[in-house]
Enzyme design. Structure first.
Site, mmCIF file in Angstrom:
data_model
loop_
_atom_site.group_PDB
_atom_site.id
_atom_site.type_symbol
_atom_site.label_atom_id
_atom_site.label_comp_id
_atom_site.label_asym_id
_atom_site.label_seq_id
_atom_site.Cartn_x
_atom_site.Cartn_y
_atom_site.Cartn_z
ATOM 1 N N THR A 188 -1.147 6.148 0.510
ATOM 2 C CA THR A 188 -0.623 4.908 0.045
ATOM 3 C C THR A 188 0.492 4.737 1.278
ATOM 4 O O THR A 188 0.995 5.604 1.890
ATOM 5 C CB THR A 188 0.323 5.122 -1.050
ATOM 6 O OG1 THR A 188 -0.863 5.514 -2.311
ATOM 7 C CG2 THR A 188 1.133 3.868 -1.612
ATOM 8 N N PHE A 226 3.997 2.997 2.331
ATOM 9 C CA PHE A 226 5.115 2.892 1.688
ATOM 10 C C PHE A 226 6.175 2.154 2.864
ATOM 11 O O PHE A 226 5.834 2.636 4.078
ATOM 12 C CB PHE A 226 5.898 4.072 1.539
ATOM 13 C CG PHE A 226 5.605 4.533 0.469
ATOM 14 C CD1 PHE A 226 5.903 4.546 -1.021
ATOM 15 C CD2 PHE A 226 4.338 5.748 0.558
ATOM 16 C CE1 PHE A 226 5.487 5.310 -2.241
ATOM 17 C CE2 PHE A 226 3.680 6.624 -0.715
ATOM 18 C CZ PHE A 226 4.199 6.010 -1.920
#
Length: 180
Positions: free
Chosen positions: A173, A175
């Site tokens: 992911t 960020f």
């Protein structure tokens, strides 16, 4: 010390991203949802926020991107974090005994194949991954499991029932560290 808002609680992937960026030199400001996270920065309750914006499996994470585009926020840093989802349960739980699995909606989407092979499990949307793990341990019902990180399972005393349950073993992911 820098105050950093996250959507979720200690043990979440967002908190892990904060630790990657700041080490222990940050105070975590836990927020219930993404709106509260952005509001904490806007109001000065937090100096910065760390928010997920993209995942390898599901693509863009709509809510934080929408909020990022709706205000005068600056992106200071980008971090790609490896995400290794585990299935966690109470200390006396087993996969065969589970009826429900709680997690953040994005984490549930990342584990579609797991649910396709475990039809008996009902998905329950939680606030975030770590609070989902925390909640099932606090409730103490071995029929309830959660998807989160190995770290969250350790922090909250959950038993790991299965590892690497995301659709892609190389899940990540992205960020953003943001501020006013």
């Amino acid at each position: 010390m820098t105050r950093v808002a996250i959507q979720g609680v200690i043990g979440s992937y967002s908190e892990e991203a904060v630790r990657e960026i700041f080490g222990r030199e940050a105070t975590i400001v836990e927020c219930l949802d993404f709106s509260e996270t952005f509001a904490a920065v806007r109001s000065g309750q937090a100096d910065n926020a760390v928010v997920p914006v993209e995942n390898k499996i599901v693509g863009d994470i709509a809510e934080p991107i929408r909020l990022l585009n709706s205000g005068a926020f600056q992106i200071y840093e980008r971090l790609e974090l490896k995400v290794r989802h585990v299935l966690a349960g109470t200390p006396d739980a087993s996969i065969s005994g589970l009826a429900t699995v709680r997690s953040h909606t994005e984490a549930l989407k990342q584990c579609r194949r797991f649910f396709a092979t475990n039809h008996h499990l009902m998905q329950v949307i939680g606030s975030d991954t770590a609070s989902s793990v925390k909640r099932i341990v606090e409730q103490g019902d071995p029929a309830n499991g959660a998807i989160g990180s190995r770290r969250a399972a350790k922090i909250y005393g959950a038993k790991i029932l299965a590892e690497n349950i995301a659709d892609d073993i190389d899940n990540w992911t992205t960020f953003y560290l943001i501020g006013n």
